[in-house]
Each structure stands twice: as structure tokens, then as C-alpha cells.
Scaffold this motif. Structure first.
Motif, PDB file in Angstrom:
ATOM      1  N   ARG A   1      -8.961  14.421   1.624  1.00 37.30           N
ATOM      2  CA  ARG A   1      -8.659  13.375   0.658  1.00 37.30           C
ATOM      3  C   ARG A   1      -7.493  12.514   1.138  1.00 37.30           C
ATOM      4  NH1 ARG A   1      -8.270  15.069  -5.655  1.00 37.30           N
ATOM      5  NH2 ARG A   1     -10.307  16.022  -5.385  1.00 37.30           N
ATOM      6  N   ARG A   2      -6.504  13.209   1.718  1.00 33.84           N
ATOM      7  CA  ARG A   2      -5.329  12.509   2.225  1.00 33.84           C
ATOM      8  C   ARG A   2      -5.717  11.550   3.350  1.00 33.84           C
ATOM      9  NH1 ARG A   2       0.284  13.105   1.944  1.00 33.84           N
ATOM     10  NH2 ARG A   2       1.294  13.466   3.932  1.00 33.84           N
ATOM     11  N   HIS A   3      -6.578  12.028   4.204  1.00 33.70           N
ATOM     12  CA  HIS A   3      -7.045  11.203   5.302  1.00 33.70           C
ATOM     13  C   HIS A   3      -7.816   9.989   4.769  1.00 33.70           C
ATOM     14  CE1 HIS A   3      -9.298  11.043   9.418  1.00 33.70           C
ATOM     15  NE2 HIS A   3      -8.441  10.067   9.276  1.00 33.70           N
ATOM     16  N   ALA A   4      -8.665  10.262   3.798  1.00 35.55           N
ATOM     17  CA  ALA A   4      -9.466   9.176   3.217  1.00 35.55           C
ATOM     18  C   ALA A   4      -8.559   8.130   2.576  1.00 35.55           C
ATOM     19  CB  ALA A   4     -10.445   9.744   2.186  1.00 35.55           C
ATOM     20  N   GLU A   5      -7.479   8.588   1.950  1.00 47.30           N
ATOM     21  CA  GLU A   5      -6.593   7.623   1.300  1.00 47.30           C
ATOM     22  C   GLU A   5      -6.028   6.629   2.311  1.00 47.30           C
ATOM     23  OE1 GLU A   5      -2.795   8.831  -0.014  1.00 47.30           O
ATOM     24  OE2 GLU A   5      -2.628   7.266  -1.537  1.00 47.30           O
ATOM     25  N   VAL A   6      -5.622   7.164   3.468  1.00 48.11           N
ATOM     26  CA  VAL A   6      -5.058   6.281   4.494  1.00 48.11           C
ATOM     27  C   VAL A   6      -6.071   5.199   4.847  1.00 48.11           C
ATOM     28  CG1 VAL A   6      -4.255   6.144   6.870  1.00 48.11           C
ATOM     29  CG2 VAL A   6      -3.573   8.066   5.437  1.00 48.11           C
ATOM     30  N   ILE A   7      -7.303   5.623   5.061  1.00 42.79           N
ATOM     31  CA  ILE A   7      -8.330   4.650   5.458  1.00 42.79           C
ATOM     32  C   ILE A   7      -8.568   3.645   4.335  1.00 42.79           C
ATOM     33  CG2 ILE A   7     -10.729   4.398   6.201  1.00 42.79           C
ATOM     34  CD1 ILE A   7     -10.458   7.215   7.422  1.00 42.79           C
ATOM     35  N   PHE A   8      -8.546   4.135   3.106  1.00 41.73           N
ATOM     36  CA  PHE A   8      -8.761   3.243   1.970  1.00 41.73           C
ATOM     37  C   PHE A   8      -7.640   2.210   1.869  1.00 41.73           C
ATOM     38  CE2 PHE A   8      -8.241   2.358  -2.647  1.00 41.73           C
ATOM     39  CZ  PHE A   8      -9.410   1.640  -2.816  1.00 41.73           C
ATOM     40  N   VAL A   9      -6.402   2.684   1.970  1.00 40.36           N
ATOM     41  CA  VAL A   9      -5.271   1.757   1.898  1.00 40.36           C
ATOM     42  C   VAL A   9      -5.396   0.708   2.996  1.00 40.36           C
ATOM     43  CG1 VAL A   9      -2.774   1.532   2.150  1.00 40.36           C
ATOM     44  CG2 VAL A   9      -3.713   3.409   0.816  1.00 40.36           C
ATOM     45  N   CYS A  10      -5.746   1.175   4.180  1.00 46.51           N
ATOM     46  CA  CYS A  10      -5.884   0.243   5.294  1.00 46.51           C
ATOM     47  C   CYS A  10      -6.996  -0.759   5.013  1.00 46.51           C
ATOM     48  CB  CYS A  10      -6.167   0.996   6.581  1.00 46.51           C
ATOM     49  SG  CYS A  10      -6.376  -0.096   7.989  1.00 46.51           S
ATOM     50  N   PHE A  11      -8.097  -0.285   4.463  1.00 45.53           N
ATOM     51  CA  PHE A  11      -9.209  -1.162   4.137  1.00 45.53           C
ATOM     52  C   PHE A  11      -8.766  -2.263   3.170  1.00 45.53           C
ATOM     53  CE2 PHE A  11     -12.629  -2.224   1.182  1.00 45.53           C
ATOM     54  CZ  PHE A  11     -13.585  -2.721   2.060  1.00 45.53           C
ATOM     55  N   VAL A  12      -8.092  -1.864   2.122  1.00 44.77           N
ATOM     56  CA  VAL A  12      -7.641  -2.845   1.128  1.00 44.77           C
ATOM     57  C   VAL A  12      -6.660  -3.822   1.767  1.00 44.77           C
ATOM     58  CG1 VAL A  12      -6.412  -3.164  -1.029  1.00 44.77           C
ATOM     59  CG2 VAL A  12      -8.033  -1.279  -0.794  1.00 44.77           C
ATOM     60  N   THR A  13      -5.680  -3.280   2.503  1.00 47.95           N
ATOM     61  CA  THR A  13      -4.689  -4.140   3.149  1.00 47.95           C
ATOM     62  C   THR A  13      -5.369  -5.161   4.045  1.00 47.95           C
ATOM     63  OG1 THR A  13      -3.155  -2.276   3.160  1.00 47.95           O
ATOM     64  CG2 THR A  13      -2.617  -4.129   4.581  1.00 47.95           C
ATOM     65  N   ALA A  14      -6.242  -4.666   4.903  1.00 46.18           N
ATOM     66  CA  ALA A  14      -6.903  -5.558   5.854  1.00 46.18           C
ATOM     67  C   ALA A  14      -7.699  -6.636   5.122  1.00 46.18           C
ATOM     68  CB  ALA A  14      -7.811  -4.754   6.785  1.00 46.18           C
ATOM     69  N   THR A  15      -8.381  -6.234   4.058  1.00 47.52           N
ATOM     70  CA  THR A  15      -9.197  -7.196   3.320  1.00 47.52           C
ATOM     71  C   THR A  15      -8.331  -8.254   2.645  1.00 47.52           C
ATOM     72  OG1 THR A  15     -10.779  -5.431   2.972  1.00 47.52           O
ATOM     73  CG2 THR A  15     -11.011  -7.389   1.598  1.00 47.52           C
ATOM     74  N   VAL A  16      -7.262  -7.812   2.028  1.00 47.44           N
ATOM     75  CA  VAL A  16      -6.370  -8.779   1.370  1.00 47.44           C
ATOM     76  C   VAL A  16      -5.850  -9.779   2.381  1.00 47.44           C
ATOM     77  CG1 VAL A  16      -4.099  -9.037   0.309  1.00 47.44           C
ATOM     78  CG2 VAL A  16      -5.668  -7.264  -0.526  1.00 47.44           C
ATOM     79  N   LEU A  17      -5.377  -9.286   3.522  1.00 47.61           N
ATOM     80  CA  LEU A  17      -4.836 -10.190   4.529  1.00 47.61           C
ATOM     81  C   LEU A  17      -5.918 -11.159   4.997  1.00 47.61           C
ATOM     82  CD1 LEU A  17      -2.642  -7.794   6.713  1.00 47.61           C
ATOM     83  CD2 LEU A  17      -1.984  -9.156   4.743  1.00 47.61           C
ATOM     84  N   PHE A  18      -7.122 -10.630   5.193  1.00 48.99           N
ATOM     85  CA  PHE A  18      -8.189 -11.484   5.687  1.00 48.99           C
ATOM     86  C   PHE A  18      -8.552 -12.568   4.680  1.00 48.99           C
ATOM     87  CE2 PHE A  18     -12.432 -12.797   6.790  1.00 48.99           C
ATOM     88  CZ  PHE A  18     -12.380 -12.850   8.173  1.00 48.99           C
ATOM     89  N   ILE A  19      -8.632 -12.165   3.414  1.00 55.04           N
ATOM     90  CA  ILE A  19      -8.982 -13.142   2.381  1.00 55.04           C
ATOM     91  C   ILE A  19      -7.920 -14.240   2.316  1.00 55.04           C
ATOM     92  CG2 ILE A  19      -9.230 -13.490  -0.111  1.00 55.04           C
ATOM     93  CD1 ILE A  19     -10.512 -10.729  -0.234  1.00 55.04           C
TER      94      ILE A  19
END
Lengths: 761, 761
Positions: free
Chosen positions: A302-320
Motif C-alpha cells: 500500500r505504501r508503495h502504491a501511495e508513492v506511485i499515486f502521488v507521483c501520478f497526481v503530481t505529474a498530471t497536475v503539472l502537465f495540465i
């Protein structure tokens, strides 16, 4: 012998600097590679005016891949590699041990992980992990030097090794900060402030030697990397190679200025920084609580998944933000075609002579255009205004906020205006980065806090500066307000508000931005940030230390009123659990099982039935739980009381060697139950002799002394326990300053030697 | 209450900064006035090609007049105002009291005297006296705040006042250095390094607040003095207003650079600095010994005469150098007539646009010519080549050595060569200044050492730089060696060699020359200067401390092997002189007369006939000689054992007030013989009750602990004596870190309060 040891200390400090310099260079290189890959692949999938879904996919996949490695290193290799590492190191330097904090595995996970974290675009900086990495290198090298290399600390000093190691860990942390920011003084002050372990000038000086060596190593490696052939002719000192920036011959003196009437404005920025910081801490605490419940450290996946999720959101926000950005015309000076082929497109590619070069290694207009005014989704002669801030690595956007346009400010307002960030971009950046930073701090990946909070603060400072500038201009005054000063001051305020560090970040910000002239405004700003912030929360590091519940001793000044009002005897444990110098193994195991004390007084006084709590006992020595467990594990000093006892060692040197060996056994000893289960019934009935393994002269404090005295002793001497005398203690003499002055001590030593040789005759 | 006290501490730190800023501004103004007078009068008596006897007479008379005032202030007002004051302050901060060190009279004599010393042309700087002055202001203000202003430290803390005062003195010294050099970080580090008394980050931060305030105050006052009307528009940060220099918008980044292959050369310069420093110390010791014999402090007139004589010789040497100087043609750019009327003489008076202004406030070619290329005894189009260095105030010549010509170095070699000092001038300057500095340090006038040794070192550095430059050019290489870098490095090496300070002077030199980029070379240089210097002598300050014989505790690392080899019990005095809690006045007077101890254990154990040395006694408390003498002088706590005893005070607050009052009585109490002679026969037969005036919980150390532990405790806690337990001491409990953590301590306090209120019911 004594001299050789001194020399080793110096050599070790230099070595720590060199090693950290190399590591920093390597990590920086990795980050550069990752960024090159990520931005390169994404940019090449962008077609101006296109939909951008493909580019988004490339962007997010690469980001999440990198984040996955960073998170994996933490979740599956070493959980202690998570976060910044500063709270852990601070706790360690305060005198509390954390298991596994200083293992080589942690070093790899931390420094490897931070390259991936930053490469993945998580809102994180490298300084915290570098602090931790430095501590690891310091601790590791000193241990290596002590044993493998044949360098040994002086023998008779039982507790010296621990203290020595802590010293080198402290030096290592200083070097870590220094190489992360290119700030030798700031790095050293960081450890003075957070570590509180520099007890002598010699130590301070060694630390400074180490930080300078580290920074020098990175500078030289950078130069070799940039142009190895011209190394002999490379001028050092002329370009601003301060960790975060490497500008070429910029006009320092023209960059930062301020007016006396700005002082209250800076103070106000400081206050805002304090409030922002307090809000950050309080929100982050809530998130951390939530995290402890739903994403505990034990749940690796779960901890590992959270990191990937946070990164996903961050990357998407920056891209948008980048994709939705308004377009602005590229400043006239750089309107050369964004061609990739070469030269000869109308406007000369050469920069005008009088203008200082924009950036170290950037020589032509086209390069500047391609690097800082990218079109991305905009038309050919326009650039993406949000992309300038959102679609670059975090450290680069910080640098732009602090420096973009500074060399042009003298050339007239029109030119200057073209370089300004738009107000909406600044506000967007401020809001999103603040939110993402708050969310990110505490996930299961190595993440530092300095760069994010500096970036947020720099944006905030620019916003305030713009408002002030508009107000000054509206009065018709010709006074030119320096936006870069505001950016630097804002960055300092925000960092101060979050960390509540003081002098070290003042100097760090000064060194890392090259703003020596701003030292006084920076100090004032951070002063207010801390004063206001402290009203609403503790610093982020102290907060996280507290959440973990380590017995951390804060500054005496912040220890509260209690330590001034209470006497030592009033806080001591009610019952005293004692050991006897020689006792049955069974009894020892029982004591260890029934109590969790870290150390035990050794005495022959009977503390059984007739003994009242508070009655004095005769202290023969003190022994730690750790040593006891090791003795049990390795069956040391056990003997059958019925049989003639075999000699354990021939002389005191053998004993020291044995004791040393016991200490070297790796940190993590199993619990007492585990050990007890390995002891045979016969072994349980043996006796164990503690006399040679106890510390014979522990620290002693007067029962009536105020608690604050004990507090200071604990902190300055790095103690874990002290023994308390009765209210009217027995003494046999007094020692004064005069007895200690070198000559007189040497004299006594001479007498002692004379006595000995006389006795030996 | 607790909060108010904290706020007072902060306010006091700011106040110290402001006051020192004003004082520094005033002293600087005085020096400027004196110099203006002296140089003005002398220059106007010079006729080119003339004999110059008249000018010499004017020069020497003014110089000696000023020196006479400086010497008079020391000889007839306050002998402690002599010299730099750093050894004295260092001793004080180490925990040793010197009588009269912190009196207001000393402040006047010191800061007034230094203005006259420097004005008179003695080879002296202002930093040492400023350190002393700062300490005086800090100590004075804190005392003022404590008593006259109604601010009082918390009452129950018996020894707090001493410690508090020391803290503020430490802050004051930091501010002193900071305002003398315009170096806020360096000033603070100076006190960390020399004072070793910053025991907490809060303290450090307060010190930094104070140094920044001080520097800010001087900057603002300077700006107001320069142009009060434009204060709102005055840019701060753009000109290098670092204590010693105030250049306008110089091109920082172009000033100092270095190459990697210069590192060994810098190291060699460091070694030379160390040797020079050691020679300086050893020669100065010889001179000091001679002085102690033939010009003792007690012989006021001879001491005064020496100052005037030294000044006479110094002035004459400088004048001869100037008069005998070779003449050099004035650089082309400044060949405007040296007229005093106005403009319009062929060459335009305006400076070319691209060239940065030469100096803050210097705007025309003529001004530069008149200020830096004076003809003196030379022809109209020539300037006095030695006069450029010898016929300016010492601080100005240092500045020229570090900076002259720097803004032109980029413009081509010819122009640059015109600005170089001649090699013979540099060598002359180096030799004479070194000799005069060595002779001057220790005379009966306020004199600092920093500026002289920086100037000598800068000249030495320039000489080495010139040699290196010639060698590089002889290889046909195009690499341009930066002479200013060598000057700065040389200055640091020489200062490091003389003082053996480390990190603080690295930062000081960096801040004061604005050479942030040189921090690493500076560190390396000073490292070697200290390492080599320490082989041949101690630092000048430690040497003078040692000559005075104060019980000064050096760094633990330099305490020698003895402290690691000896146990505490081995150095303690053989016989223990004890007092009883209630005893006859006559007995007390006898004890005080027969011993010179500074503190006595109070016990009821009989240490008479049957008591063996080394047998334990029961310690009720400890009382200092000082308090005892005051009690006797003021007949405190005496009573007739035959009669019912009158109540001395109603409650503990009254007692505290009384104790406080006793402590406030001025330091210098007369000897015990004096006091005894005032005691009547009846008073001698009274009893005296010590119980309420002794310290009830002195520091205790284990008899078997290594001496190094006691050493560290003495230093970090600022102790003057400690009591020694028996080898197997009695204890009643143990206190651990966990007991001290704030929450748990607060809890205990709550319980205690609950108990109390329960009891009161």
C-alpha cells in the motif's frame, strides 16, 4: 599515539568530504540523466496545438516508473530511507539510538532513492536525504577507519567510541547539507544548530574542513565534467557555482538591493512565512495521522502504491498546467527561429557584448530561447508561460524564480517587463506547489523539504514584490524595487516557517543564492517567521520526532518551566532496580525480562525487604542493557560458582579488547526472551561477573539540583542516564580550575609516574 | 513571567546591537576627523621637491599629541584599557573573573583611546578594543536592565545572574567584532570560537540578531551621514559596505578568481603565515618580558612615555618612507591637473561610462587622482609610489592592497600595469609593518592586532602573487593570475598565523573583503597557518593569557594527555578545609586568613584529629569566599549564641532579595585582613549562620572519572569548583532521558502541585 589519533581525525574529516562530494556529483548526474530522458521524451511527443494525450501518457509513465523505483527502495529495501532523514539524524545526534539508521543498506536506498524521487518529479528536494547520507558516510567511515583500517581510538576510554562515532556522523550531516547546496558555512551551521554536538572549536573546525572539502570536490568534478581539457585554466570563484545555480559571471552587485523602508515589509513576509509554515505543519500532521492508520509502514504494498499515486497526481497536475497555459510572445532579444539545425536566421545568434552571459554554458540566443522560453503547445514565436515554471524540474523553477531576468533589469523597463513571470502563473505555482508539498512530505520515498518550500516561498515573495512595485510606481516614484530580493526573502521566510531553523538557513539561503548583501534582511525575515510560526506549531522536524515518540531533549530554553521548578530527585523513578556485581544468570534474565530499563546500577547493598525507597545504596558501577544482552548471547564472563574459575583474560589490555569486541557486535541484539530461550538449564544456574563490564564512574548529579542542570548535562554530554546522590552527599574532596590547568595536571601525572616507578622498585 | 524574561533577552540583544552600532559610528567618525586633521595639516606643509623638515615636524607633533591622549587614558584612567582586550575577554568568558574588566570607566578609556591610537598612526586596529567595548556594553546593559530598569531574572536561580551576564557579555563581544568589520556572521562565530559560551541555539540566534542589528545600525548611520536626504532611495546591498571598504557597485564576480593548481600555493602561503605568526609571537613574548621588567604597569609615567616614543618612531619611519619615495607617472586615465579650483583641463573629468566607479562617493578622475595618486614630494604628473602605501591610514593601505586596480584588470594589461604597486614598495611595507606591529602590540594604549596583521599579510600575498604571475607569464601561458586573490589569501594566512583562530577569521576575512567565492581557499590557507604555527608557538592571545597566569581552561583537545590519564581524585587538594553551617566569626576569619581557597564545603562532619584525608564527609553545601567576605563586611547573619536570635528575614523571598543584594555589592571586596580589623572584639565572638547563603547543590563528580570529564564540565558549565564523591558513592536513584522529556516533567510538576494543595488543605 595521541598525535596519530588526532591526525586520523583530520584525515577522516577530509575523507568524508571527498566521499560525499563524489556521491553528490553522482546523484546529481543521475538526476540530470533522468530529467533529460523524461523531458526529452515528453517534449518530442508534443505537437504545437495538438491534443497532447500522447505526450501526457509518456510523461506520466516515465514519472511513475521512476517513482516506483524510489518507493520500492523504501518499501522493500529499507523503510528508514523514507522522508527527509533530518528528524532521524537529529534524534540520533541528540543521543538516542535508532536501529538500522546507519546501515550501508540505508545509504544505498536513500541516495539511490532520492535520485529517482527527484527524477520522477515528486515535489521533493535532495537536502534531507543528503543529510542522512552524510551521516551514514560519516558513521560508516569512522567505523571502517577504527577497525578495518587498523585505526583505533584510545583504549582506556570505554565510552569514547560512541561519542567519536557521533562526532563523525555530525560532520557527515554537515557535509551532506554543504554539498547539496554548495554551502560550506551553512552546512556546518546546520549541524551546530540541529545537532548541538559540536562541543569544541577543534570539532567545529574539522567540520568546516570537511564541508569545504566536499564542496570543493563537487566544484572540481563539475568543472572536469564540463570541460576536462581546460581544467588548468578554469577560473574558480567567478561564476556563481552555488549548488542550485551555476551562472556565469553575473553581475552580483547589481542583483540584490533593498531600501530601509522595506524592512517592515520583509518582517511581514516573515510573519506570512511563519503562518504558512504552521499551516503546513498542522495539515501535514493530520495527513500523517491518517497515513499511520491507513497506510502503515508495515503495509509495504500500500505504501508503495501511495508513492506511485502521488507521483501520478503530481505529474498530471503539472502537465495540465503546462498544456492549459496561456501563451506569451518570446522576448524580442531571443526571437531567433527555434530551429535545431544551426545558424543564420535574421537576428544574430551572438549575444550582445555588454550583456553578461545568461547561464554558465549557455552562449547563444537560441540556446537561451530553447532552454527558457519553450513553445511547447504554443505557436512558434510564443512561449508557454506556465510551462516556464511548471514544466521544468523543481530546482530549475526555483532558480528561475530567484534569478530570471536579473541581468537585464538595468537595461530599461520594456526589456525587463518581457522577462517577468505573469502574476497568474506565480499564484498558480504558489498554490499548487504548497498543496503538493504538504501532501508529499511523509510518503514512502526519500523526499527533502528544503527545495519545495524555498520554491513556494520564492513564488510568494515575487507576488508580494510585484504588489509593492506596483504601489511604489503608482506614487510616481523612480525607486526601482528589486523583485529578486523579494523572491529570496520569501524563500527564506517559507523555509523558516516550515523548519524553524534559524541561523543555519539564513546562511544557507545566502550562500545558495549568492546574496551576501541580503544577510541582514534574511535574518530579520527568518526571525519573524520563527517567532510567529512557533505560536501555532512546532517545526516540521520536531513535530515528526514527537510523533515518533523518541525521548528527544529540546533546547534547554524550550524545555518548559518544569525543568526550572523541579528538583532532580523529584522526577526519578520510584523504585530502583539494581544488579549485584556477581549474580546468577537466572536472576539477571529475570530482571531483564521484568523491566525495560536501559541501564542498571550495580551495587552490593541489599535492596530487599528492609530497604526503603530513597535510602542510599553504594554504587559500584553502571551497566547498560545492551552490554548485558550481548554478554548473555555470547556467554561472556559466566562461570560455575562451584568450580575454580578460569581466567577470562590476562591483563587489562585483553579486557579492553574483549569489551571493544562486545561493542562491535552489530547493534541489533535480539530481545531478552529470544536469548533466554537459547540458554540451557545449566547455563541458567551459572554465575555471571559484571564487574569488568560495567562503567565504573557514571555521571552523578545532586538530588537537590534543578532539573535544568540535569537537562543541560544530558544534552551537552550526550548521556542516557545519570545517578542521583542523596540530599547531603558524601564527598572526599574538591577540585578547582587551578587543579585542571595543564601544567598542574601534567605535574600530578609526573608525580604519579614517579610513585609508580618507586612502588615497582 | 517566564515569557517576559525571554522577551527581555531578545530586546536586550537588539539593544546591545544598536548601542554598539552607534558607538562604532562615533569612533569611526572620530578617527576620520583625526586623520583629516593630521593628513590635511601635513600635506599642506609639503612643497614638492622641498626639504620637508617642517612637514615632518607637523606630522610628528600631531601624531604624538594623539598618541599621548591614547596612552594617558590607559596610564592614568584605566590600565585594563591597554592592548586589544581579547585575551581578557576570552579569560572572562572562560569563567575567570578579572576585576574592573567590565566597568564603565574602562569602556570610555578603551573606545575613546582606540580612536586616538588609530588617529595617531600607531600600527593598530580597532577590532580588539571593539571586542572589549562590546563585552562592556553587553555586561553593562544587562546589569542596567536587571536592576535600574526593573527587569529581574527569575528569583530562585541563585547562580543565574552570573551566567546571564556572561551570556550578554558574549553577545556584546560578537557585536563588537561584527561592527568593527561589518561582518555579522564572522562576529558571531568569533565568540563561538573564542568564547565557547554559546550553549544553545537560542543563544546563538540572539547573538546573530545582535550582530545583524549592530551592522545594520552602522550601515544606516553611514548612509544618513553620507546623504540624509536620499535615505528612502538609498539602495542597500549594492555597494560593498563591509566595515573596511565601501566601494560602489564594483564587479564582484570579476574580482576574485583562482585555479585548481593554485591550491598548493595557497597552502604554502598558509605555512609561511604560520611561521611569520609564530615568529611574531615569540619575539613579542621577549619584548613583553622586557617590558614587564623595565616598563611595568605600575610605572604610569614610563608607560605613557613609551607610547609616545613608539608613536614618534612609527610616524618618523612612515614619513621618511614617503619622503624618500621614488616617483612614478600617474596612470594616463587620471592625468588631469591636480587643481583645486574646478573643471575643464583637457582630459574630461568624467569617468568613462563602462568603468565602474572607483569608490563610493568618488565620482571624477580628479578626485581619484587626488585621493589615490598623490604627488606629495613628486612632480605634478607623478605620484609618490611609497606614499600610496605609507602615507595613508593603515586601514586604507590594507584596502588598497586588497583592491586597487581591480576594476581595471579586465581592460588590458597596459592599463592594469599602471595600477600595480612596485615590488620594492610592497617589500618595504611588509618588512616595516611587521616590525612595527611586533613592537607595538603590548604598549600601554588600546591597540588591536587584526588590521595590522591583515595588512602585513596582504602585502606578503601580493609579493607571492607577483612571483607566481611572472612564472606563469614566462611559460607563455595566457592564464591571468589574480593578484587580489593572493592579497586576500596572504592576509588570512598572516592573521591565522598570529591569532590561531580558525573558522571565525575565515568567515571574517570573507565578509570583510566581500570574497565569498574565496571561502574554500581561505579555509585551506588558514588551516595550514594554524597547523604550522602551532608547532612553534601558541596563538598571541593564548600566549598573553598564559603570561598573566589566569586559570584558563583551553579546548579539551589541547588540554594535553594528562587529563585523559588522570582520575579526578588524583588531582584534588590533599587537605580539605571545611566550614560548619553555624560557626564563630573568629573561626571563620581564621580559616579565611589561613587559606586562599575560593570556595569551601560546609559540613557537620568533624574533620579534626580522627579524620583521615580521603574519608568522606557529608556535604551540606558550598559557599564562596566572596560571599563570606561580604557577609563579614556587612555583618550579615551574625548573632549572639547566648541570646534569642532575631529573625533575619520572614520568608524565602526576603532571603532571595537579601542574597541578591549581597551579590550586587561591587565586586572588589577588600582582603580578609582589612575586614577583620574592622570587626570589634565582641563581633568576633558572635556566631555566623551560613546555611542560607551557601549553594546547596554544587556540581559533583565521580572520584574515578577521568579528569577530562571534569575538564569538560568546568568549561561547558562555567564552573569554578566541583566536589568529588568517594570511589563507590551513595546514590538514591537514577534519572533517565525519558524522565526529562517535557511532557513527563510537566506531569511531575502537576503532581507536585496537587500534593502541595492537598497538604495545604
Amino acid at each position: 599515539d595521541y598525535k596519530a589519533e588526532e591526525q586520523w581525525r583530520w584525515a577522516m574529516s577530509v575523507l568524508i568530504g571527498v566521499v560525499m562530494g563524489f556521491l553528490a556529483f553522482t546523484v546529481d548526474g543521475l538526476i540530470k540523466k533522468f530529467n533529460g530522458w523524461k523531458y526529452g521524451a515528453t517534449t518530442s511527443s508534443i505537437s504545437p496545438g495538438g491534443a497532447g494525450f500522447g505526450a501526457w501518457l509518456v510523461w506520466v509513465i516515465i514519472s511513475c516508473l521512476l517513482a516506483s523505483v524510489a518507493g520500492g527502495l523504501v518499501s522493500y529495501v529499507e523503510p528508514l530511507a523514507a522522508g527527509s532523514g533530518i528528524p532521524e539524524l537529529k534524534t540520533y545526534l541528540n543521543g538516542v539510538h535508532l536501529r538500522g539508521l546507519l546501515r550501508i543498506k540505508t545509504l544505498g536506498a536513500k541516495l539511490g532513492g532520492i535520485a529517482f524521487s527527484i527524477g520522477s518529479g515528486l515535489i521533493a528536494g535532495k537536502e534531507g536525504p543528503f543529510v542522512h547520507g552524510g551521516g551514514l558516510v560519516g558513521g560508516g567511515l569512522s567505523a571502517f577507519g577504527s577497525h578495518t583500517l587498523g585505526f583505533r581510538t584510545k583504549k582506556p576510554s570505554h565510552f569514547r567510541n560512541d561519542a567519536d562515532k557521533r562526532d563523525f556522523v555530525a560532520i557527515g550531516t554537515a557535509v551532506g547539507v554543504a554539498v547539496a547546496f554548495g554551502a560550506p558555512i551553512g552546512g556546518m551551521l546546520f549541524t551546530v544548530e540541529e545537532g548541538a554536538s559540536f562541543h569544541s572549536t577543534g570539532m567545529l573546525w574539522r567540520g568546516f574542513l570537511a564541508t569545504c572539502t566536499g564542496v570543493l570536490t563537487t566544484h572540481w568534478l563539475d568543472q572536469l565534467d564540463f570541460d576536462a581539457m581546460d581544467f588548468a585554466g578554469a577560473k574558480f570563484g567567478v561564476h556563481r557555482d552555488f549548488g542550485l545555480f551555476t551562472d556565469d559571471e553575473a553581475n552580483y552587485s547589481r542583483v540584490f538591493w533593498w531600501y530601509f523602508w522595506e524592512v517592515p515589509i520583509f518582517a511581514a513576509i516573515g510573519c506570512m512565512g511563519g503562518l504558512l509554515g504552521a499551516a503546513f505543519v498542522n495539515i501535514n500532521v493530520k495527513i500523517t495521522m491518517w497515513r499511520q492508520r491507513f497506510i502503515p509502514v508495515s503495509d509495504k504494498y500500500r505504501r508503495h502504491a501511495e508513492v506511485i499515486f502521488v507521483c501520478f497526481v503530481t505529474a498530471t497536475v503539472l502537465f495540465i498546467m503546462m498544456a492549459a497555459s496561456p501563451c506569451k510572445p518570446i522576448p524580442e532579444a531571443y526571437r531567433v527561429a527555434a530551429a535545431t539545425d544551426g545558424d543564420g536566421n535574421g537576428v544574430s545568434d551572438e549575444l550582445p557584448g555588454g550583456v553578461a552571459k545568461f547561464e554558465y554554458g549557455v552562449e547563444t540566443r537560441r540556446q537561451i530561447r530553447d532552454q527558457y522560453f519553450r513553445s511547447l503547445f504554443c505557436k512558434a514565436d510564443e512561449y508557454s508561460s506556465y510551462g516556464q515554471l511548471f514544466f521544468v524540474p523543481l530546482a530549475d523553477s526555483l532558480k528561475l524564480l530567484l534569478h530570471l531576468g536579473e541581468v537585464y533589469e538595468q537595461n530599461g523597463t520594456d526589456e525587463f517587463e518581457q522577462h517577468l513571470f505573469t502574476m497568474d502563473a506565480l499564484i498558480m505555482y504558489f498554490v499548487f506547489m504548497y498543496a503538493l508539498m504538504t501532501w508529499t512530505y511523509g510518503i514512502g520515498a526519500p523526499t527533502g523539504l528544503f527545495v519545495p518550500s524555498l520554491a513556494v516561498g520564492a513564488a510568494g515573495g515575487q507576488i508580494v514584490g510585484r504588489i509593492v512595485r506596483a504601489m511604489v510606481m503608482s506614487t510616481g516614484s523612480e525607486i526601482v524595487v528589486d523583485l529578486h530580493t523579494y523572491a529570496v526573502v520569501g524563500a527564506a521566510a517559507c523555509l523558516g516557517g516550515a523548519t524553524r531553523m534559524t541561523i543555519s538557513i539564513t546562511v544557507l539561503v545566502m550562500e545558495t543564492t549568492g546574496s551576501m548583501q541580503l544577510i541582514i534582511p534574511l535574518m530579520l525575515t527568518i526571525f519573524f517567521a520563527k517567532a510567529i510560526g512557533d505560536k501555532y506549531s512546532m517545526g516540521i522536524y520536531d513535530t515528526h520526532i514527537k510523533i515518533r515518540g523518541a525521548p528527544f531533549l529540546d533546547e534547554p530554553e524550550h524545555a518548559g518551566v518544569a525543568v526550572d521548578k523541579l528538583k532532580v530527585a523529584e522526577v526519578m523513578a520510584d523504585s530502583l532496580v539494581t544488579l549485584r556485581p556477581v549474580m546468577r544468570v537466572r536472576e539477571l534474565v529475570e530482571v531483564l525480562t521484568n523491566t525495560s530499563h536501559g541501564a542498571f546500577p550495580v551495587t552490593i547493598t541489599d535492596v530487599g525487604e528492609g530497604h526503603n525507597a530513597g535510602d542510599p545504596i553504594e554504587l559500584h558501577g553502571s551497566i547498560t542493557r545492551n552490554i548485558l544482552l550481548k554478554m548473555l548471547t555470547h556467554r561472556v564472563s559466566m562461570f560455575d560458582p562451584e568450580e575454580p574459575r578460569e581466567v577470562l583474560y590476562e591483563n587489562s589490555e585483553d579486557r579492553d579488547a574483549l569489551l571493544e569486541k562486545l561493542k562491535q557486535i552489530p547493534f541489533k541484539s535480539p530481545g531478552v526472551e529470544m536469548i533466554a530461550s537459547t540458554l540451557s538449564r545449566r547455563e541458567m544456574e551459572l554465575s555471571i561477573d559484571l564487574t569488568h563490564f560495567m562503567q565504573r564512574h557514571p555521571f552523578i548529579v545532586h538530588a537537590d539540583a534543578r532539573l535544568s542542570r540535569a537537562y543541560r548535562l544530558f544534552r551537552t554530554m550526550g548521556l542516557r542516564h545519570m545517578y542521583i546522590t542523596p540530599s547531603k552527599p558524601q564527598i572526599i574532596g574538591v577540585v578547582t580550575r587551578k587543579d585542571l590547568v595543564e601544567e598542574s595536571a601534567a605535574l600530578t601525572l609526573g608525580e604519579k609516574a614517579a610513585d609508580l616507578s618507586y612502588e615497582e622498585l
